[in-house]
Each structure stands twice: as structure tokens, then as C-alpha cells.
Design an enzyme around this catalytic site. Structure first.
Site, mmCIF file in Angstrom:
data_model
loop_
_atom_site.group_PDB
_atom_site.id
_atom_site.type_symbol
_atom_site.label_atom_id
_atom_site.label_comp_id
_atom_site.label_asym_id
_atom_site.label_seq_id
_atom_site.Cartn_x
_atom_site.Cartn_y
_atom_site.Cartn_z
ATOM 1 N N ASN A 240 -0.157 1.219 6.604
ATOM 2 C CA ASN A 240 0.570 -0.003 5.276
ATOM 3 C C ASN A 240 1.043 -0.810 6.490
ATOM 4 O O ASN A 240 2.070 -0.650 7.201
ATOM 5 C CB ASN A 240 1.665 0.966 4.233
ATOM 6 N N GLY A 241 1.544 -2.049 5.518
ATOM 7 C CA GLY A 241 1.399 -3.422 6.543
ATOM 8 C C GLY A 241 0.773 -3.943 6.935
ATOM 9 O O GLY A 241 -0.444 -4.019 6.492
ATOM 10 N N LYS B 49 9.278 -13.165 -16.024
ATOM 11 C CA LYS B 49 8.630 -11.410 -16.918
ATOM 12 C C LYS B 49 7.127 -11.888 -17.669
ATOM 13 O O LYS B 49 6.178 -11.123 -17.548
ATOM 14 C CB LYS B 49 9.480 -11.355 -17.413
ATOM 15 N N GLU C 125 4.558 -12.920 -15.514
ATOM 16 C CA GLU C 125 3.611 -11.942 -14.346
ATOM 17 C C GLU C 125 3.040 -10.957 -14.995
ATOM 18 O O GLU C 125 2.015 -9.508 -14.384
ATOM 19 C CB GLU C 125 4.501 -11.132 -13.441
ATOM 20 N N ARG D 216 2.797 0.866 -5.722
ATOM 21 C CA ARG D 216 2.551 -0.044 -4.541
ATOM 22 C C ARG D 216 1.825 -0.702 -4.157
ATOM 23 O O ARG D 216 1.825 -1.560 -3.464
ATOM 24 C CB ARG D 216 2.949 1.465 -3.264
ATOM 25 N N HIS E 269 14.444 -34.207 -17.251
ATOM 26 C CA HIS E 269 14.051 -34.771 -15.728
ATOM 27 C C HIS E 269 12.966 -34.595 -15.463
ATOM 28 O O HIS E 269 12.376 -34.830 -14.256
ATOM 29 C CB HIS E 269 14.984 -34.735 -14.797
ATOM 30 N N TRP F 19 -2.844 -2.067 -1.862
ATOM 31 C CA TRP F 19 -3.235 -3.672 -2.147
ATOM 32 C C TRP F 19 -3.717 -4.513 -1.069
ATOM 33 O O TRP F 19 -2.534 -4.724 0.274
ATOM 34 C CB TRP F 19 -1.423 -4.290 -2.159
ATOM 35 N N CYS G 159 0.771 -1.203 0.095
ATOM 36 C CA CYS G 159 -0.359 0.335 0.101
ATOM 37 C C CYS G 159 0.605 1.553 0.039
ATOM 38 O O CYS G 159 1.825 1.414 0.236
ATOM 39 C CB CYS G 159 0.180 0.155 1.024
ATOM 40 N N LYS H 223 4.855 -3.699 -6.628
ATOM 41 C CA LYS H 223 5.581 -3.676 -7.009
ATOM 42 C C LYS H 223 6.912 -3.541 -5.888
ATOM 43 O O LYS H 223 8.000 -4.393 -5.658
ATOM 44 C CB LYS H 223 6.730 -2.650 -7.360
ATOM 45 N N GLU I 221 14.272 -16.005 -15.427
ATOM 46 C CA GLU I 221 14.087 -14.497 -15.002
ATOM 47 C C GLU I 221 12.957 -14.482 -16.136
ATOM 48 O O GLU I 221 11.595 -13.347 -16.262
ATOM 49 C CB GLU I 221 15.114 -13.397 -15.057
HETATM 50 C C1 G6P Z 1 7.875 -8.342 -6.510
HETATM 51 C C2 G6P Z 1 8.583 -6.709 -7.645
HETATM 52 C C3 G6P Z 1 9.511 -7.663 -8.268
HETATM 53 C C4 G6P Z 1 11.219 -7.495 -7.332
HETATM 54 C C5 G6P Z 1 9.880 -8.521 -6.130
HETATM 55 C C6 G6P Z 1 11.716 -8.169 -5.208
HETATM 56 O O1 G6P Z 1 7.482 -8.604 -6.764
HETATM 57 O O2 G6P Z 1 7.287 -6.985 -8.335
HETATM 58 O O3 G6P Z 1 9.663 -7.117 -9.584
HETATM 59 O O4 G6P Z 1 11.446 -8.712 -8.136
HETATM 60 O O5 G6P Z 1 9.324 -7.326 -5.799
HETATM 61 O O6 G6P Z 1 11.757 -6.967 -4.807
HETATM 62 P P1 G6P Z 1 13.427 -6.143 -4.674
HETATM 63 O O7 G6P Z 1 12.196 -4.125 -4.502
HETATM 64 O O8 G6P Z 1 13.551 -6.408 -3.112
HETATM 65 O O9 G6P Z 1 13.714 -5.688 -6.057
#
Ligand code: G6P
Length: 612
Positions: free
Chosen positions: A98-99, A489, A492, A27, A508, A74, A2, A607, A485
Site C-alpha cells: 500500500n502506498g 456529495k 462524488e 480503501r 460574478h 486502488w 489500497c 475512503k 459540501e
Molecule cells: C477522501 C474521502 C473523503 C474525505 C477525504 C479526507 O477523499 O473520500 O470523504 O473527506 O478523503 O479524509 P480524512 O480521513 O482526512 O477526513
């Protein structure tokens, strides 16, 4: 998670709060709300969905006020509905949070027994009622909040206002980020300074446990009731670098910013083809004592750590472990003497990574162990940077798209610099080797620029993914994490189920999934593993799989029926994972755009994950 914005001013701040929320939307974006205090009343608007919906509601209702709090949510406790959106009100008190308040159920039971009626399913509402209740005996709003805080368990940042205190905003930081933006005759709070950059560049970074009282002209910070000094820091970040510019999405802009971001990141450490003497100079003694490295991170940052493991071990003979922070923090890992613990985090606020760091530090102190901690981070003022012994910044600039791109490749560049520095101190790498890798590092931005030229071709290929349900990414060595990765990507932002695998593991298990309908993305740099990778490609083709190969232009891999090849400019195999990140980012981006998803703010994600 949030996002909070609040302020106390002389002018109407409704637009400032809305503008701030828009900048915090990365956020959380399932609902938003705002409360303004005006002539002894709380004026509140809340809306489900994006901040734009709230903005429309506010411009329609024309509510105004010079004291207020706002929030973009969120959801954790309770669905994203209007009733659950913040601010929450009890009597004359309004609260944004937030939290997570972990003991909210217990508190709620007690409050209900006292006759308080709950109108939401959130944990936050208990805070509003508790402050309201504390005001029955407390002499001031500040004292009421001070009475409530010890009752709350969990991690939280709060913004609290009261109708009878039109010039007072109370804020609390306990485990979730919060900054104060210092203005002239007006002051603000936010979860991220980014929200306040249009109005100030002067910030106070609250510490854990701080409670602050803001009025138009004063900022007082208290710890255990005692007034403490917190420095005001001036930031040189500009407003413009957080805007989308000519790009359709932040993600695309950030993909294209990578050559410059990498250049910035390496420039801080390099002098010609050598490491600068002052680069991480304060860490030299600590680094000379370390015997191994433990990396802790989440999400994309974890993938960066996985690649660094190859580099630490292959290039400088330094044992390196990498672990997801949410596992590391709960499995009672053995904390080992003379270990360098490296947190990798774009935000520097990810709850699990931060908690893993703090636990490690505590346990090392308890056992009297000599460890060193450091952060590789994109936010200079973040909690992790402040709480580790050393830090190395990725100078990527603000990253707004939820899917991390430029933060990832700059993390890789920074990690390579760290590997070289430690190798130099330990004398496990020669100056010639350092010079060779540094030369290649300088060359990387240009190779990325050339790789970006493939954008149109990748767009064309992405059309073949639009109808797919599943996708496999394969790579070997440092391109195994790139396969992970790439899959992350794609899933997500396009919501296509994707798996990343080490190509050697194909038979495997994942080979069983391969059929006519399964696109398989292959990462094929020109390295020692290329021939083995070609065999894996044959295995896929023999089962009818359709290959999409990002291949070195001199790999000898040619396009043919059900084998699409995008040529990637030749790059030193050591640094190839930085370059091969680009095509997988572009592929996911284009697939997501074609599928019509919300690229910068994919569903259910956020994020900065400041709750566990
Ligand atoms: C969230 C974001 C990702 C990020 C991860 C870790 O899941 O959507 O993009 O890699 O958090 O975040 P950080 O700020 O610790 O890299």
C-alpha cells in the site's frame, strides 16, 4: 487507498483474508488478490473488480494455506487489471503493498538489467524482485527485507511471504498505516484494525520505519535492526458497529446514525450546560498561549474547517485560517509563533494532511517556534492522533461509506467544543454564552431526528435530479461551506457535475449557467442573511432556474412553480450548518440510488487517501 491483510496461523486463513478484504474494501476496490503459502508453493488468485469476484475465484479453486497475504487495490501505477493486482511474485517471494514507491522506475531499470522480467506496470513489483535478489546474499527473509527497505523512496506498507518460510510473515511500515492483530497461536497484519475485528481486539500499532517479523507464536518489531518493544493495545470496538444492519447502504445507515454520534461526541466534553473541567485539560496551558488558529484538512474535513473559521472569529475573536493540506504542504507557508495547528481528518491517515502536519512540526523546530498541534479525528489510534500534541475525538464509530456524513457533523460538533474551550480559556466568550450554545448543542440530535423526517419528501424531489447534468448549491455564511459540501456529495456519489457557491458570488459568474435545466439548491436557515439570500433566489428564478430550497420552517419561503421547499425545523443559526448537512446528504444519497451508482464505493474514489 489500497488495503492489506495478512496472517500466519495453524488453520487455513483463506476465508479470514477474504473477510478482511471485504472490510477493507472502502480503501480501494478496483481489483483484489491473495497469495497463500502451501507445501512450498505460492497459490495465488487475483481478480479485477470487487472482492466478491476474488471470493468466488477462491471458493472455486479451493486454495488454502495457513500463511498468506491479500490486497484490495486502488490503482496508482498501471490500470486495474489482473496482471497489476497484488500480490506480486518474484521467485519464491510474494508481496502486497500500500502506498507508492516513488523511485520505482530507477529500480526497475536496474532490475531489468539484472535479468528480472516484469509482468505488471506497478511500482510494487520492484519490491518483490528486490527481496528475491537480496535473498541471494541475505541470511534470512528478514535480513533481505532490511536490505531492500533503504532502497525504497516514498510511502509504503508491505506484507511479504516466502515459500521456504511457512511460519513467517514480514511486514514494513513506512508512511502508510499498518497494524498487527495479536491472536492466540496466530498473528495478523492489516492496513486497518477494522479488517481484523472479527478475530481479535488486541493490536500493536507499528511506528514509521518499523519492520516486524510475525510467526504463529511471536511478534518481533525491529528499528534499525534492533528489537524494540511495542505495546499491545486492547480495543473495545465491537464487530457489529461495522455492519450495514437493516440499511441498504452504509451511507444511509451513517446518515441516520448522526443524532447518536453527535450525542456521543459532545457527551465527552459536557457536564450539563457547561464544559467539563477535564475536557482538553492537558491543553489548557498551550491554548492560553495561542494567538491564532491554522486548520489543515482535505475533502469533507476541509469543509468542516471552513465552518469552524466562522465560529472561531465570530464567537471568540480568534483569527483562523483554513487551507487544503495538499496546497499548504507545498507552498512553504510561514509558520507563525503561538499558532494552534489543527488537523481535521476522519481517518487520521490522509497523506497530505499528515505530511503538512509533519512539515509544520519540522519547520517550527528548525525556527525554534512555539506552536501547538492538535487533531480532530475519528480514529483514536491513527497517525495524526499519535503525532499531535492534543486530540479531540469524534465518536462517530467506524464510517465505511466513502462519502463522509457522520464524521462531518461530528467534526462540526467537536470543532464547536474546541471553539468554546479556547474562548473560555482566553475569556473571549462569557459563561452565559457558552451555556446557551451548549444547550443548543444538546438539542441538535433531536433537531436532526426531526429533519430526517423529511427523507421521503427529499426522495420525491431527488427524482427531479436524475436526468440532470449539472447542479448548483448556494449558501451564505456558514452555509457557504455546506453548499460546497452538498456539491461534493452530489458529484462524488451520483456523478452529476455540481458546484457550490457563496450565494453572494452568484452574479460574478455562476448566474451565467442558470437556465431551465439547472437545478439550484438553496440553504436557507433563519439567520441575518436570509433576506439577502431571498434576493439571490429571485435572481435565479428570473433566469428560469428551478429552486430546491432547504428552508427554516419560519423563513416565510413558500413552495410555488419551479420552487420546491423542504421545511427544516428551526435551529439556532450558529449550529444550523450541522442540521443543514442532513438534507444535502439525503438528496445526494437518493439521487445516486436512483441513478444506480455504487453509493458506498463510488468509482475512482477511496475512503482513506494514504497516497498523495
Ligand atoms: C477522501 C474521502 C473523503 C474525505 C477525504 C479526507 O477523499 O473520500 O470523504 O473527506 O478523503 O479524509 P480524512 O480521513 O482526512 O477526513
Amino acid at each position: 487507498m489500497c488495503g492489506i491483510v495478512g496472517g500466519v496461523a495453524e488453520r487455513n486463513i483463506s476465508n479470514i483474508l477474504i473477510e478482511g478484504l471485504k472490510r477493507l474494501e472502502y480503501r480501494g476496490y478496483d481489483s483484489a488478490g491473495l497469495a497463500l503459502i502451501n507445501q512450498g508453493q505460492v497459490l495465488r488468485e487475483r481478480r479485477v473488480g470487487k472482492v466478491a469476484n476474488l471470493a468466488d475465484a477462491v471458493s472455486e479453486s479451493q486454495i488454502s494455506g495457513s500463511l498468506g497475504i491479500a490486497h484490495t487495490r486502488w490503482a496508482t501505477h498501471g490500470k486495474p487489471t489482473e496482471e497489476n493486482a497484488h500480490p506480486h511474485i518474484s521467485g519464491n517471494v510474494a508481496v502486497v503493498h500500500n502506498g507508492i514507491i516513488e523511485n520505482y522506475q530507477e529500480l526497475k531499470d536496474d532490475l531489468e538489467a539484472l535479468g528480472y522480467v516484469f509482468t505488471s506496470q506497478t511500482d510494487t513489483e520492484v519490491v518483490a524482485h528486490l527481496v528475491n535478489d537480496a535473498l541471494k546474499t541475505a541470511p534470512s527473509l528478514l535480513e533481505a527485507v532490511r536490505k531492500v527497505v533503504p532502497q525504497l523512496k516514498g510511502a509504503y506498507a508491505l506484507g511479504i511471504v516466502h515459500t521456504d518460510h511457512p511460519d513467517e510473515l514480514i511486514t514494513v511500515r513506512e508512511g502508510s498505516p499498518l497494524v498487527i492483530g495479536v491472536g492466540i497461536g496466530e498473528n495478523f497484519i492489516s492496513s486497518d484494525q477494522l479488517a481484523l475485528l472479527p478475530i481479535t481486539n488486541r493490536f500493536i500499532y507499528l511506528e514509521e520505519g518499523d519492520i516486524a517479523r510475525l510467526t504463529r507464536h511471536t511478534i518481533e518489531v525491529f528499528v534499525d535492526g534492533q528489537l524494540v518493544e511495542r505495546p499491545v493495545k486492547e480495543l473495545d470496538a465491537t464487530v457489529s458497529n461495522a455492519s450495514k444492519g437493516e440499511y441498504k447502504h452504509y451511507m444511509l445507515k451513517e446518515i441516520y446514525e448522526q443524532p447518536e454520534a453527535i450525542k456521543q461526541t459532545i457527551s465527552q466534553a459536557l457536564n450539563g450546560n457547561a464544559l467539563r473541567e477535564d475536557f482538553l485539560a492537558s491543553a489548557i496551558e498551550d491554548f492560553s498561549n495561542i494567538q491564532q488558529v491554522q486548520i489543515i484538512a482535505c475533502g469533507t474535513s476541509y469543509h468542516a474547517g471552513m465552518i469552524a473559521k466562522y465560529w472561531f472569529e465570530q464567537l471568540i475573536d480568534m483569527p483562523c485560517q483554513v487551507e487544503i493540506a495538499s496546497e499548504f504542504r507545498y507552498r512553504s507557508p510561514v509558520i507563525v509563533n503561538n499558532t494552534l495547528y489543527v488537523c481535521i481528518s476522519q481517518s487520521g491517515e490522509t497523506a497530505d494532511t499528515l505530511a503538512a502536519l509533519r512539515d509544520t512540526q519540522k519547520r517550527a523546530v528548525a525556527k525554534n517556534l512555539n506552536i501547538t498541534t492538535m487533531t480532530i479525528c475519528n480514529v483514536a489510534t491513527s497517525s495524526m492522533v499519535r503525532e499531535t500534541n492534543h486530540s479531540l475525538l469524534t465518536l462517530a464509530g467506524p464510517e465505511i461509506g466513502v462519502a463522509s456524513t457522520k464524521a462531518f457533523t461530528t467534526q462540526l460538533a467537536a470543532l464547536m467544543l474546541l471553539v468554546l474551550k479556547i474562548g473560555q480559556i482566553k475569556q473571549t466568550i462569557s459563561e452565559d454564552q457558552i451555556a446557551k450554545i451548549v444547550t443548543e448543542l444538546w438539542h441538535t440530535p433531536k433537531v436532526i431526528l426531526d429533519t430526517l423526517q423529511n427523507d421521503k419528501e427529499i426522495l420525491r424531489l431527488s427524482e427531479l435530479f436524475v436526468e440532470k447534468q449539472h447542479c448548483l448549491f448556494l449558501g451564505r455564511g456558514t452555509h457557504f461551506p455546506i453548499a460546497l459540501e452538498g456539491a461534493l456529495k452530489l458529484k462524488e456519489i451520483s456523478y452529476i457535475h455540481a458546484e457550490g457557491y457563496a450565494a453572494g458570488e452568484l452574479k460574478h459568474g455562476p448566474l451565467a449557467l442558470v437556465d431551465n435545466d439547472m437545478p439550484v439548491v438553496i440553504l436557507a436557515p433563519k439567520d441575518d442573511m436570509l433576506d439577502k439570500l431571498k434576493s439571490n433566489m429571485e435572481e435565479v428564478q428570473a433566469r428560469g432556474g428551478e429552486l430546491f430550497v432547504f428552508a427554516d420552517e419560519h423563513s416565510g419561503i413558500k413552495g410555488k412553480d419551479r420552487q420546491h421547499v423542504v421545511n427544516v425545523p428551526t435551529v439556532d443559526p450558529i449550529l444550523a450548518p450541522i442540521v443543514y448537512s442532513i438534507p444535502v446528504q439525503l438528496l445526494s444519497y437518493h439521487v445516486a440510488v436512483l441513478r444506480g451508482t455504487d453509493v458506498d464505493q463510488p468509482r475512482n474514489l477511496a475512503k482513506s487517501v494514504t497516497v498523495e
